[in-house]
Design an enzyme around this catalytic site. Structure first.
Site, PDB file in Angstrom:
ATOM      1  N   ASP A 155      41.029  43.781  33.701  1.00 20.08           N
ATOM      2  CA  ASP A 155      40.453  42.621  34.378  1.00 20.08           C
ATOM      3  C   ASP A 155      40.827  42.595  35.852  1.00 20.08           C
ATOM      4  O   ASP A 155      41.202  41.562  36.400  1.00 20.08           O
ATOM      5  CB  ASP A 155      40.896  41.328  33.680  1.00 20.08           C
ATOM      6  CG  ASP A 155      40.103  40.108  34.143  1.00 20.08           C
ATOM      7  OD1 ASP A 155      38.977  40.286  34.655  1.00 20.08           O
ATOM      8  OD2 ASP A 155      40.608  38.979  33.997  1.00 20.08           O
ATOM      9  N   HIS A 198      48.018  33.752  30.635  1.00 20.59           N
ATOM     10  CA  HIS A 198      48.015  34.816  29.647  1.00 20.59           C
ATOM     11  C   HIS A 198      48.754  36.034  30.180  1.00 20.59           C
ATOM     12  O   HIS A 198      49.026  36.144  31.376  1.00 20.59           O
ATOM     13  CB  HIS A 198      46.582  35.220  29.276  1.00 20.59           C
ATOM     14  CG  HIS A 198      45.707  35.467  30.470  1.00 20.59           C
ATOM     15  ND1 HIS A 198      44.890  34.507  31.016  1.00 20.59           N
ATOM     16  CD2 HIS A 198      45.536  36.575  31.248  1.00 20.59           C
ATOM     17  CE1 HIS A 198      44.243  35.004  32.057  1.00 20.59           C
ATOM     18  NE2 HIS A 198      44.626  36.257  32.219  1.00 20.59           N
ATOM     19  N   GLN A 266      43.913  40.199  26.780  1.00 22.01           N
ATOM     20  CA  GLN A 266      44.643  39.155  27.505  1.00 22.01           C
ATOM     21  C   GLN A 266      44.969  38.029  26.524  1.00 22.01           C
ATOM     22  O   GLN A 266      44.087  37.278  26.117  1.00 22.01           O
ATOM     23  CB  GLN A 266      43.811  38.625  28.679  1.00 22.01           C
ATOM     24  CG  GLN A 266      43.642  39.650  29.797  1.00 22.01           C
ATOM     25  CD  GLN A 266      42.577  39.238  30.805  1.00 22.01           C
ATOM     26  OE1 GLN A 266      41.415  39.056  30.454  1.00 22.01           O
ATOM     27  NE2 GLN A 266      42.971  39.093  32.060  1.00 22.01           N
ATOM     28  N   ASP A 298      47.052  31.807  38.756  1.00 16.70           N
ATOM     29  CA  ASP A 298      45.737  32.154  38.236  1.00 16.70           C
ATOM     30  C   ASP A 298      45.473  31.457  36.912  1.00 16.70           C
ATOM     31  O   ASP A 298      46.335  31.377  36.044  1.00 16.70           O
ATOM     32  CB  ASP A 298      45.651  33.671  38.052  1.00 16.70           C
ATOM     33  CG  ASP A 298      44.247  34.132  37.716  1.00 16.70           C
ATOM     34  OD1 ASP A 298      43.411  34.153  38.630  1.00 16.70           O
ATOM     35  OD2 ASP A 298      43.995  34.448  36.545  1.00 16.70           O
ATOM     36  N   GLU A 340      44.356  28.442  41.497  1.00 13.64           N
ATOM     37  CA  GLU A 340      43.077  29.082  41.233  1.00 13.64           C
ATOM     38  C   GLU A 340      42.419  28.250  40.133  1.00 13.64           C
ATOM     39  O   GLU A 340      42.675  28.441  38.949  1.00 13.64           O
ATOM     40  CB  GLU A 340      43.279  30.532  40.782  1.00 13.64           C
ATOM     41  CG  GLU A 340      42.005  31.355  40.730  1.00 13.64           C
ATOM     42  CD  GLU A 340      41.274  31.261  39.394  1.00 13.64           C
ATOM     43  OE1 GLU A 340      40.038  31.426  39.381  1.00 13.64           O
ATOM     44  OE2 GLU A 340      41.928  31.025  38.357  1.00 13.64           O
TER      45      GLU A 340
END
Length: 527
Positions: A155, A198, A266, A298, A340
């Site tokens: 990712d 995660h 994840q 994030d 984020e």
């Protein structure tokens, strides 16, 4: 005022004094990493200042099911150890920024966002380009994900295998510390990503949990059959419906359906377990002590799960951030958080602490609305949608600020709400389809050369990828060789960035926009 915790009858001021009395001997202990008397006083003052926010936010998350006094003691102990381990030059920075808490809101703050390998090669090579960044006026450098990811699909680096190691292709943690020191000497703040929702399934926490290690019990979420996953998914939106449908993935090692909001590799952390919170706090403070100034957190909206909801923006997700911020400020007050959180505008300011009462969470958040509306105004040559929508955007609380940007490392999601579109007499779905077509170069008269991503042929929805130069028409003008087209395209790029720089907040330059970097279609050659 009382804490509302286990000992409700004890006033908060009394509880603070009692905890300080128990902790002060440890604060001034002898040893190589001891806090001297002055540092101990400073830590105690920060603890006293942040105690109410810490205790109340932990009460929201962990409530009567846990011993809040014990949790506070554990978490403050982690912060205390980090404060004692903090290098002297970072303690000096703490002092400066405690005197000037609005340091990141200065007009001199200009950000630059880059991948280490695409910008320079490896971490030591980045230092060789600092004169170039200085020429651009950069005082805020965001290096895209560089912590060690899982092998293979990851990712874009957001599937982290080890928070305490750098991707070996890019360098080492020692080299990251050396770069942070050089940036600090030039008054350039370093921003790094920390994925808090995660980890990669190869992370040591995940491996220990899947192996049944009792120290990592309940670190992640899994179910033996589809009963609960199906119940949750009845209200869960899919993040990547084409490439990673659903929010759960069967894993043989875990022996169940693991919660995987993004990809099957994840694994979502279970913050209902306070040991997960402790582990992430320790991780964040470790990175802070390596010299990182700004931690881009994030996927923060996804950190708390509740049946019957979309499992985003839950009150506990905000309380987790409030507790993290309070503890990090005790140990490393020079460090700030950047959220984020690509959510609806009325929910976005919550991540800046805008609630019924201001509760400190993150110091910065991306102004996604400004980005989307700038491109919309460019395509329509019309500003009412932008001006009306931005006027309805709640203001950021004064101690916080926006990060303004024209594009990002990924795609542009056309987040124009139906209500905002209707306010100017437009159809939200029709306008979003128009933007997809326009910036893909499919609309008559379009100059753009973007690439649609995750296009839905039924609804017409899609996201758009492309460099700023490609979306402004510079790529097409170069190919056509028409000097007038090229001049207009360059003016579009300068116009958009002039708004990004003047709107307020920290403006970001994404690597290559300053030289009108074109699209690179080489990715099509790699299945």
């Amino acid at each position: 005022m009382t804490t509302g915790g286990a000992d409700r009858a004890v006033p908060m001021a009394t509880r603070v004094r009692r905890i300080l009395a128990e902790r002060l001997p440890e604060l001034t202990r002898q040893g190589a990493t001891a806090l001297d008397a002055h540092e101990a006083v400073a830590f105690a003052a920060r603890f006293e200042l942040g105690f109410a926010d810490l205790y109340e936010s932990l009460g929201v998350v962990y409530g009567p099911e846990h011993d809040l006094d014990g949790l506070v003691d554990t978490f403050v102990g982690i912060a205390l150890r980090a404060a004692a381990d903090r290098p002297s030059e970072l303690r000096d920075q703490d002092r400066r920024r405690e005197i000037d808490p609005g340091w990141f809101q200065r007009a001199s703050m200009i950000g630059y966002v880059a991948y280490v390998d695409r910008f320079a090669g490896r971490l030591p090579d980045v230092a060789k380009h600092l004169d170039y960044l200085a020429e651009l006026g950069v005082t805020f450098l965001h290096l895209m994900p560089l912590l060690e990811p899982r092998a293979g699909e990851n990712d874009g680096g957001y599937a982290v295998r080890d928070y305490r190691a750098v991707d070996p292709r890019l360098g080492t943690m020692t080299e990251l510390e050396e770069l942070a020191r050089e940036l600090r000497e030039r008054r350039i703040s370093l921003c790094l990503d920390v994925v808090i929702n995660h980890t990669a399934r190869e992370h040591p926490w995940a491996r220990a949990w899947a192996a049944g290690d009792p120290d990592y019990a309940e670190f992640y979420l899994s179910f033996p059959d589809r009963t609960m996953p199906d119940a949750y998914e009845a209200s869960l939106p899919e993040v990547f419906p084409e490439t990673a449908p659903g929010s759960f993935s069967w894993d043989d090692a875990a022996g169940g359906w693991v919660w995987t909001t993004f990809h099957d590799y994840q694994w979502d952390l279970n913050y209902a377990n306070p040991r997960v919170f402790a582990a992430m706090l320790d991780t964040i403070l470790y990175l802070a002590n390596r010299g990182v100034d700004v931690l881009r957190l994030d996927a923060v909206p996804f950190t708390w799960k509740r049946l019957g909801t979309d499992c985003q923006n839950q009150p506990e997700a905000h309380a987790l951030l409030q507790a993290l911020r309070a503890l990090v400020r005790m140990a490393a007050p020079a460090v700030i958080f950047q959220a984020e959180a690509i959510v609806a505008p009325d929910r976005l300011v919550g991540y800046l602490g805008a609630h019924e009462r201001y509760r400190p969470e993150c110091d910065l958040a991306y102004n996604n609305q400004l980005m989307v509306l700038l491109w919309s105004s460019l395509a329509t040559q019309d500003a009412p949608l932008m001006t009306g929508s931005l006027q309805r955007l709640p203001e950021a609380p004064p101690p916080t600020g926006w990060v303004t940007y024209l594009r990002c490392h990924a795609d542009i999601g056309w987040a124009v709400s139906d209500d905002n579109a209707a306010a100017v007499g437009w159809s939200g779905p029709a306008h979003r389809r128009f933007l997809v077509d326009f910036f893909a170069g499919r609309y008559p008269g379009s100059y753009a050369a973007g690439a649609p991503f995750q296009e839905n042929p039924v609804t017409g929805d899609a996201r758009t990828s492309g460099t700023a130069a490609a979306l402004c028409g510079i790529d097409r003008a170069r190919r056509s060789g028409d000097p007038d087209d090229l001049d207009r395209a360059i003016r579009r790029l300068l116009l958009l960035y002039s708004v990004v720089f003047s709107y307020g907040g920290i403006p970001l330059i994404y690597m290559g926009d300053e030289i009108a970097l074109p699209n690179d279609a080489g990715y099509l050659d790699d299945p």
